[in-house]
Design an enzyme around this catalytic site. Structure first.
Site, short mmCIF file in Angstrom:
data_model
loop_
_atom_site.label_atom_id
_atom_site.label_comp_id
_atom_site.label_asym_id
_atom_site.label_seq_id
_atom_site.Cartn_x
_atom_site.Cartn_y
_atom_site.Cartn_z
N ARG A 143 -4.94 1.80 -3.06
CA ARG A 143 -5.07 1.95 -1.56
C ARG A 143 -5.94 3.35 -1.40
O ARG A 143 -6.89 3.49 -0.38
CB ARG A 143 -4.30 1.77 -0.64
CG ARG A 143 -4.54 1.31 0.61
CD ARG A 143 -3.36 1.16 1.54
NE ARG A 143 -2.97 -0.37 1.80
CZ ARG A 143 -3.63 -1.18 2.55
NH1 ARG A 143 -4.58 -0.73 3.20
NH2 ARG A 143 -3.29 -2.47 2.77
N GLU A 157 0.56 0.98 10.40
CA GLU A 157 0.31 2.08 9.60
C GLU A 157 -0.81 2.80 10.26
O GLU A 157 -0.85 4.16 10.12
CB GLU A 157 0.07 1.73 8.16
CG GLU A 157 1.13 1.16 7.30
CD GLU A 157 0.89 0.47 6.37
OE1 GLU A 157 0.22 -0.52 6.05
OE2 GLU A 157 1.03 1.21 5.16
N GLU A 166 10.66 -0.32 0.71
CA GLU A 166 9.89 -1.44 0.41
C GLU A 166 10.47 -1.94 -1.10
O GLU A 166 10.50 -2.98 -1.40
CB GLU A 166 8.20 -1.19 0.32
CG GLU A 166 7.49 -2.34 -0.31
CD GLU A 166 5.96 -2.13 0.07
OE1 GLU A 166 5.71 -1.15 0.67
OE2 GLU A 166 5.13 -2.83 -0.78
N PHE A 171 9.69 2.81 6.80
CA PHE A 171 8.55 3.62 6.65
C PHE A 171 8.11 3.41 5.34
O PHE A 171 7.19 4.34 4.88
CB PHE A 171 8.76 5.03 7.07
CG PHE A 171 9.23 5.10 8.56
CD1 PHE A 171 8.41 4.70 9.55
CD2 PHE A 171 10.59 5.62 8.66
CE1 PHE A 171 8.96 4.67 10.79
CE2 PHE A 171 11.01 5.70 10.02
CZ PHE A 171 10.06 5.35 11.11
N ALA A 222 2.34 -3.12 4.39
CA ALA A 222 1.10 -3.33 4.52
C ALA A 222 0.83 -3.62 6.00
O ALA A 222 -0.40 -4.13 6.18
CB ALA A 222 0.65 -4.31 3.48
N ARG A 248 4.29 4.92 4.78
CA ARG A 248 3.40 4.48 6.03
C ARG A 248 1.68 5.08 5.76
O ARG A 248 1.57 6.31 5.52
CB ARG A 248 3.72 4.97 7.37
CG ARG A 248 3.41 4.37 8.52
CD ARG A 248 3.97 4.87 9.70
NE ARG A 248 3.71 4.08 11.01
CZ ARG A 248 4.43 4.36 12.14
NH1 ARG A 248 5.10 5.32 11.85
NH2 ARG A 248 4.09 3.62 13.11
N GLN A 295 13.28 -3.49 2.79
CA GLN A 295 12.22 -4.19 3.67
C GLN A 295 11.70 -5.23 2.78
O GLN A 295 11.08 -6.20 3.09
CB GLN A 295 10.70 -3.25 3.51
CG GLN A 295 10.96 -2.11 4.46
CD GLN A 295 9.94 -0.79 4.09
OE1 GLN A 295 10.19 0.10 3.94
NE2 GLN A 295 8.61 -1.46 4.50
N THR A 301 -3.12 -4.84 -0.86
CA THR A 301 -4.34 -4.97 -1.55
C THR A 301 -3.93 -5.62 -2.75
O THR A 301 -5.17 -6.14 -3.50
CB THR A 301 -4.43 -3.35 -2.06
OG1 THR A 301 -3.21 -3.03 -2.82
CG2 THR A 301 -4.81 -2.46 -0.75
#
Ligand code: MTE
Ligand code: HPA
Ligand code: MOS
Length: 761
Positions: free
Chosen positions: A304, A713, A226, A222, A503, A336, A191, A434
């Site tokens: 988060r 998400e 990342e 998912f 995100a 996610r 990702q 974030t």
């Protein structure tokens, strides 16, 4: 518009990592991973494995020319074990062989002598021992300490959620080969192409411009790719770099499950206080995040959790604290929702507890406390365009909560063995990374001289449909047929310095960058058109603002002309007009000050309300999800099939986390749920019998691409309602038998075993 990939997907022609045609002489890599969760390495013996014919080389940390370090946020994650093993599955060595089979044979012959150390798998224990990855963080609003005195009801409790295996259909993998001048090209299932590029450069000790990363698409990410795709891309890049050969790794499922991190398990305590009208006056929570052996993305995920600790509710006095706890599990990572779901589960548990203790419906408490326009979040952002109540009200009007509940009560009164339960699950999810500096993106657009268009962005297609949205954006800005637009692979040499596709912000960020690039080209071609249509005018007198392009026809002052898109582009080219452009977009308005834990971190929020109905078999503890009916805040939806697909997938993935997906490590830190025979994800039979998705009518949001809000998400969190619907059925059964609810625990997943214990415990 149809998903640009659907025909290729269903006919098996789409190209995933393992479909890439390999070069002659390609070698195959296989990691040898630690068979212990915490130990000192006394001796590693590779000699027998090296002797297997076809084994070319076995790499360890000693072979790393740059840094043996892949930690993104904190440099606490060695690529290969040096002296100490931190988790079961940590890469120790990399076998390179002429075939995968040979590598697998060789792996069995590696031996390792260990001195075992204490293994911690529980985050509360880690906290007690001071094993924190970063100092705890607290978000505060009002003053909870004073507020308890104002409360008519105060309850405390504990809520736990387990992890979740990403189970992307395509496992982790990468393919690397050397190019000229000491450079390397990597195809990676990631990702985050730039994260891979940066990590490879660091480990190889070369500048980033020597590393090209290319991504066609992923068979699912998912969040699991990342950050955690980087390790696997880096090991193959290292092998390729040292051996000057193409090297490939496509991980086996059980290797992937054992060696990679998952959704973070959390163990949390809550305290909630309400006034006599059931208004929540104060809320405190302490979150213990099970980060695993190194930071990975855990500090951001933890953040988060704090952002979403009060879900869709306005609470005037909040104090929430989170601990990022180091354990000997594989480093847990993005999944996610990115910590948001874990935070929301806790406040929903707190509300459920109040409802059970007071004998009121949770629904009543939820409704009375929804965010309103101008409500303040604990992190200082003032809520605008708040759709919490509109979504709730439309859901109530459409699905009629009272009637649903009455039908359930009637059923329950008649049925001894089966009980139904309902729960309402409102959601509120902030859109933006974030971490404010990550909120920017780039796009590169070429209009070719025949009028066809090539688009590159930093967006990675992982099944969420972002490529289709990017084609729509370019086609809409130019007002041309989407078939003229081709979406190129995501490549670090075309679009550099990208944030990962994550995100839920990929389409917003990359789409806005693409709009900017397309509009710049459009301005230039309009200028040319106005000169063509008004040949007497000099360049300074042309009126490009009078030109519009509508469905490939060039209009002048709204009047049709003889000129069309293709002719105009052809003319532009021969008039030496620049038909290429790069766009850059940085989300405006957002900011966050970590020293105060206040700011405006999100471009906007996505809202919605789901009603969940289940039936529990009270003899067996099994259950069926009868219905999930929801009203979702799509904004001005860009693509029906893509966005509804995201809601459907999110709901099912969320209910899987809440009910059946059970990750089990033993006390030695070894993963027991390490294959598809021991880890159950939802299948077609687990899908709600009725999944109804209604759209909240709104104007959308200006900071969302084409006013269509992010859908990646948020819908996952509707799945949380399934937990509480099951629990309500359990409570109905217990009530009939005269049993109280005092023992109710909040611990997901609510597997049939747990349901049975709750029914009869
Ligand atoms: N949908 C599919 N089919 N496959 C995926 O891997 N990832 C999810 C979500 N939906 C995912 C998915 C996650 S974790 C995120 S953050 C978003 O898609 C990322 O894409 P977006 O930013 O384009 O929404
Ligand atoms: N979401 C997903 N990935 C991220 C985020 C986020 O908010 N911040 C950093 N990486
Ligand atoms: Mo998604 S967890 O932000 O990749």
């Amino acid at each position: 518009m149809k998903n640009v990939d659907s025909a290729f997907h269903v006919t098996g022609r789409s190209i995933y990592l393992d479909d890439i045609v390999v070069q002659q002489g390609t070698l195959y890599a296989l990691p040898y991973d630690a068979p212990s969760a915490h130990a000192h390495v006394k001796k590693l013996d590779l000699s027998q494995a090296m002797a297997v014919p076809g084994v070319v080389r076995i790499l360890t940390y000693k072979d790393v020319p740059g840094e043996n370090q892949i930690g993104g946020i904190i440099p606490d994650e060695p690529l290969f074990v040096e002296k100490e093993i931190h988790f079961w599955g940590m890469p120790v060595a990399l076998i390179i062989a002429t075939s995968e089979d040979i590598a697998i044979q060789a792996r069995k012959l590696i031996t390792i002598d260990l001195e075992e150390l204490t293994v911690i798998t529980d985050p509360r224990e880690a906290r007690a021992r001071g094993e924190l990855i970063i100092p705890p963080r607290t978000f505060k609003l009002g003053d909870t300490k004073k507020a308890w005195a104002e409360c008519a009801h105060v309850f405390e409790g504990r809520a736990d959620t387990n992890g979740q295996e990403h189970l992307y259909i395509e496992t982790q993998g990468a393919y690397a080969y050397p190019t000229e001048h000491g450079s390397i090209r990597i195809s990676s299932s990631t990702q985050g192409p730039t994260a891979v590029q940066r990590t490879v450069a660091r480990v190889l000790g070369v500048p980033m411009h020597k590393v090209e990363v290319d991504v066609t698409r992923l068979g699912g990410g998912f969040g699991g790719k990342e950050d955690q795709a980087s390790a696997w891309a880096t090991v193959v890049a290292l092998a390729s770099f040292l051996l000057k050969k193409p090297v490939k790794l496509a991980m086996h499922r059980m290797d992937d499950m054992r060696m990679t991190g998952k959704r973070h398990p959390y163990s949390s305590d809550f305290k909630i206080g309400l006034d006599k009208d059931l208004k929540i006056v104060a809320y405190e929570a302490t979150f213990h995040q099970n980060a695993g052996a190194s930071a990975d993305l855990s500090p951001a995920v933890m953040e988060r959790t704090l952002f979403h600790a009060t879900n869709s509710y306005f609470v005037p006095n909040v104090e929430v604290t989170a601990y990022c706890c180091r354990t000997n599990l594989p480093p847990n990572t993005a999944f996610r929702g990115f910590g948001g779901p874990q935070g929301m589960f806790v406040i929903e548990s707190a509300i459920a507890k109040v409802a059970q203790e007071l004998g009121v419906s949770a629904r009543e408490i939820q409704r009375r406390n929804l965010m309103q326009e101008g409500s303040e979040f604990s992190y200082g952002q003032i809520a605008e365009h708040v759709n919490a109540t509109p979504a709730w009200e439309l859901a109530d009007k459409t699905f009629d909560f009272d009637t649903q509940q009455a039908e359930i009560d009637t059923f329950n009164a008649k049925s001894e063995t089966h009980k139904k339960g309902m729960a309402i699950m409102p959601i509120c999810f902030g859109i933006s990374f974030t971490n404010t500096p990550m909120n920017h993106a780039r796009a590169l657009v070429h209009v070719y001289q025949d009028g066809s268009v090539g688009v590159s962005t930093g967006a990675v297609e992982m099944g969420q449909g972002v490529n289709t949205k990017m084609v729509q954006v370019a086609a809409q800005v130019f007002s041309i047929d989407p078939s003229r637009v081709k979406l190129e692979s995501t490549n670090t040499t075309r679009v550099a310095n990208t944030s990962p596709s994550a995100a839920s912000a990929t389409a917003d960020l990359n789409g806005k960058a693409l709009e900017i690039a397309c509009n710049a080209i459009l301005d230039r071609i309009k200028e040319k058109a106005s000169r063509m249509l008004d040949p007497g005018s000099s360049p300074g007198q042309a009126r490009p603002e009078a030109i519009t392009i509508v469905n490939e026809a060039v209009l002048n002052n709204g009047q049709s002309t003889d000129l069309d898109w293709q002719q105009l582009i052809h003319a532009c080219h021969w008039d030496r007009v620049n038909l290429s452009e790069s766009g850059h977009y940085a989300t405006p308005e957002i900011h966050f000050d970590k020293t105060k834990e206040k700011g405006h971190p999100f471009a906007y929020h996505v809202y919605g309300t789901a009603a969940v109905m289940v039936t529990v078999d009270c003899i067996r503890g099994t259950y069926v999800v009868d219905a999930v009916k929801l009203v979702h805040d799509f904004g001005k939806r860009m693509n029906d099939a893509v966005d509804i697909g995201q809601v459907e997938g999110g709901v099912v993935q969320g209910l899987g986390w809440m009910t059946m997906e059970e990750i089990v490590y033993n006390d030695k830190g070894r993963l027991l749920s390490n294959a598809l025979s021991t880890y159950k994800i939802p299948d077609i039979h687990s899908v709600p019998k009725e999944l109804r998705i209604e759209t909240l009518p709104t104007d959308g949001h200006p900071m969302a691409i084409r006013r269509g809000k992010a859908t990646g998400e948020p819908p996952l969190m509707y799945g949380i309602g399934v937990y509480f619907a099951i629990q309500n059925a359990v409570i109905a059964f217990r009530a009939e038998r005269g049993e109280g609810v005092a023992h109710m625990v909040y611990s997901a997943p609510y597997t049939p075993e747990r349901v049975l214990m709750d029914l009869y415990g």
